[in-house]
Scaffold this motif. Structure first.
Motif: not given
Length: 390
Positions: A48-64
């Motif tokens: 069971x994986x608890x809450x975590x905080x990944x980072x995605x890269x949007x199409x325009x390069x912005x870090x989300x």
């Protein structure tokens, strides 16, 4: 990706068709792929994986920045799919980072910083505040900020302007006086900003200030350099002219305000330079300057106008006979022998004198005194001449 919802597409700026061609690794930064692999391994191992905080890269390069959870779905005994639900926390992450950055800037800036309540009670100070003022945070928290900014100067009206501006919710900046822990006053340049709450009410005042003592001292030195003769340390011609202009303006505003302007030229000075050299001539000019200073009242002024020419302004002088007496004293003192490097040197002076209000402008007063001085120089029997015959 087998499925993403509209919020995912809007956040990362991909269309439905574009999503079908994407892998998760396509929207992860390089440093995030290791974390992702570890999460997938745990999910497929049944953890069971608890809450975590990944980072995605949007199409325009912005870090989300995202925060959420993920789990796996089974097909028989094996987990073959994952499902994640996340919310976009980019704004709060950026805000927190900005706050941390601001705190580091505020703490490490060379300028003093203090934050107060709307009532000007100090709630926070930085290290530079302590370095500049000598007060530690525990010394000042809860005290009124005005206790550290003095009004005991000619700029006392500034305190009124500051309070009025802050009462209206306006920022204020200018130069005032600070007060150190040892009681010394020092000039500061301060900017006071008003911080509002979300409801539009004043929440804090931020004081950002710097000690400008060195700058002020430099300004004074530059002004002295511009107004003083470097050899004799007397006022120079520029300063002398300003003194005469000020006296004229004062005379124009009050009746019976008479003053005299002297022009002096040293007789025999060229011979001293020719016979003994310029270093001896310079020493002689310094001694003449000291004798001139000792011949006038504290309210009066003496200046070196250039070369071996000097000027004197006698303020509030109504009687020509008194002026003549001072001129004769000056003449006698300059005639007295000088001892320089075991040499006895003799010179004299020719003096031309003009009066205000006989002459009412700087130019007229100086020209008249200059002409009178040249008449005195040409007369072998009299070395003091008034610009008027009587």
């Amino acid at each position: 990706f087998l499925y993403v919802n509209k919020a995912w597409r809007d956040t990362l700026q991909y269309s439905s068709e574009e999503v079908k061609k994407l892998k998760l690794s396509d929207v992860l930064p390089p440093e995030g792929r290791v974390q992702c692999n570890l999460i997938f391994k745990r999910v497929f191992d049944g953890e069971s994986v608890g809450e975590f905080e990944p980072v995605f890269i949007a199409k325009d390069g912005k870090r989300i920045h995202l925060r959420g959870t993920t789990n796996g779905s089974k097909d028989g005994e094996k987990r073959q799919k994952t499902r994640g639900i996340f919310r976009n926390i980019t704004d709060s992450v950026e805000a927190e980072e900005f706050q941390r950055l601001s705190a580091r800037i505020f703490e490490n800036t060379q300028d003093g910083l203090l934050i107060t309540t709307p009532e000007r009670k100090i709630s926070w100070v930085n290290q530079a505040f302590t370095k500049i003022t000598g007060y530690h945070a525990e010394d000042v928290l809860g005290l009124d900020a005005k206790d550290f900014f003095s009004s005991e100067t000619e700029d006392a009206g500034n305190d009124h302007h500051i309070l009025r501006a802050l009462a209206k919710g306006k920022n204020w900046q200018g130069e005032i006086w600070g007060k150190r822990k040892n009681g010394n006053l020092y000039p500061i340049e301060v900017s006071i900003s008003v911080v509002y709450s979300k409801l539009g009410k004043v929440k804090n005042h931020i004081y950002l200030f710097s000690d400008i003592s060195e700058r002020k001292n430099n300004e004074i030195q530059l002004k002295q350099m511009a107004w003083r003769d470097p050899l004799t340390k007397l006022p120079n011609r520029i300063r002398f002219n300003q003194i005469v202009i000020n006296a004229v303006e004062e005379g124009n505003q009050s009746a019976n305000n008479v003053f005299a302007v002297f022009f002096l030229d040293l007789d025999g000075f060229k011979s001293v330079n020719d016979q003994y050299g310029h270093s001896t001539g310079d020493e002689l000019l310094k001694l003449v300057a000291r004798r001139l200073e000792g011949s006038i009242r504290q309210m009066d002024a003496v200046a070196r106008l250039g070369g071996d020419e000097f000027g004197v302004v006698l303020h509030k002088t109504n009687e020509p006979k008194d002026v003549c007496k001072i001129a004769q004293t000056i003449s006698d003192k300059i005639k007295a022998p000088y001892q320089i490097d075991e040499k006895e040197i003799h010179i004299s002076t020719s003096i031309g004198i003009s009066f205000y209000p006989d002459y009412k402008t700087l130019e007229d007063l100086i020209n008249a005194a200059d002409r009178a001085m040249y008449k005195a120089k040409a007369d072998p029997n009299d070395n003091i001449y008034f610009a008027k015959e009587e």
